[in-house]
Enzyme design. Sequence first.
Site, PDB file in Angstrom:
ATOM      1  N   SER A  64      13.629  50.308 -20.849  1.00  0.00           N
ATOM      2  CA  SER A  64      12.673  49.437 -20.149  1.00  0.00           C
ATOM      3  C   SER A  64      11.472  49.013 -20.977  1.00  0.00           C
ATOM      4  O   SER A  64      10.650  48.219 -20.510  1.00  0.00           O
ATOM      5  CB  SER A  64      12.186  50.121 -18.863  1.00  0.00           C
ATOM      6  N   LYS A  67      10.850  45.368 -21.202  1.00  0.00           N
ATOM      7  CA  LYS A  67      10.022  44.611 -20.247  1.00  0.00           C
ATOM      8  C   LYS A  67       8.707  44.142 -20.865  1.00  0.00           C
ATOM      9  O   LYS A  67       8.041  43.259 -20.301  1.00  0.00           O
ATOM     10  CB  LYS A  67       9.761  45.436 -18.993  1.00  0.00           C
ATOM     11  N   SER A 128       8.123  49.764 -13.336  1.00  0.00           N
ATOM     12  CA  SER A 128       9.290  49.422 -14.150  1.00  0.00           C
ATOM     13  C   SER A 128      10.453  48.924 -13.305  1.00  0.00           C
ATOM     14  O   SER A 128      11.618  49.181 -13.605  1.00  0.00           O
ATOM     15  CB  SER A 128       9.737  50.621 -14.991  1.00  0.00           C
TER      16      SER A 128
END
EC number: 3.4.16.4
Length: 443
Positions: A64, A67, A128
């Site tokens: 993640s 991101k 997240s």
Amino acid sequence: MKHRLKSSFLLLTIMLVAFTTMIGNPMPASAAVDVKAKSAILVDADTGKILFEKNADMILPPASMTKMMSEYLVLEAIEEGKIKWDTTTQISDYAYSISANTSFSGVGLTQQKDYTVRELYEAMAINSDNATTITLAELVAGSEGEFVKMMNKKAKEMGLPEAEFVNSTGLHNSDLGDNYPKGTEPDADNLLSARSAALLAYHLINDFPDALEISSIPSTTFDEQQLNNLNWMLPGSEIQDGAFSFDGMDGLKTGWTDTAGYCFTGTSERNGTRLITVVMKTNSEQERFQETRKLMEYGYNQFERKELYPSNHQIKNESTLAVTKGKEDAVEIASAAPLETIIQKGTADQYSVTYNLDQAKFNEDNELTAPVEKGEKVGTIELEYKGDDFGYITDDAPKSQTVDVVTQTAVEKANWFTLSMRSIGEFFSNVFNSVVDTITGWF
């Protein structure tokens, strides 16, 4: 007995010499901290100077931490006026299917409901969330496939050579089923190095400082449910009773998948110094924060931001420039601002400065031509380090390493009579010198 005392004295002397050597010569950064991560890096966020690295170019799945690029593109779209914080959108079938899958990080979205960009961004950056990330990607680019193209294009612009983005979230494409982004492979994964993750974070927080206002929120409310920030190191975090809290921490992005392990890009600021850390492929949630703490403490304990040369500094024997056609034949130059940077403590004597003069300002005889204005820029003065270091994460010259060199006074252009007299004087001076040389040659 004498032999034993002699041996003890010799051992004490050796230890004293070794200790003195360590004090006089700071330990190389590569040997100074033991980080339990497959790959790691520590960077000064102001200059981009690398303070520590371990396998920083190893290419790994970032999970993640992907991101961060999605956040960058959303913030860029807001800056360019393509969307606004209060722009609303609804959840697609694809995004909803991800949200409804309890095996993914998700806040639980509702279809046929309007969500603002601000709400979706907070869920992405704080918790997240994957589905809100996909929704933002679809809003910005029309589809996640088109958004992925934007991600890879931006990666090239930023100078992330090995970066490969295949989706907006950091999930493995195989987790997306038939919804994997068009133009990517069904079993592909995002790839990034610690160096590139740090550079991505460097661009995110320098280009869009407001990103830290959201990444620093310990918890928020979304659809009447509390979302806790997955960054346990934030001051005010209640996770683990705040045991991992670190003073000054305000970002940035955690990540985890089976293949990526536990990773984290962190950033904190203390006393005007902001650091960026990346740890990749650690063994647990706790370990990624423990190892980040090691890097942060090493950075703040072993390095300092220091003014090495003050404003108006002049290099010895290089403090003036020749001037032609002026009332004066020379002008003094000096630095227009202080030269400061982050350095390892005890290494200030290993720095020096050099001029980089703008040759376009000079004639073929390396002279400035009057008139010359006071404060006129004639080049730069650059900080140079004699020791070994890890360099910088960006190819751009760090702002704090170079400052302008300017003239200290004005030099007016001489009038025609003065210039004529000088020409006549130079003519007769040349004639006289020629005669002297000729006569001297006779003997």
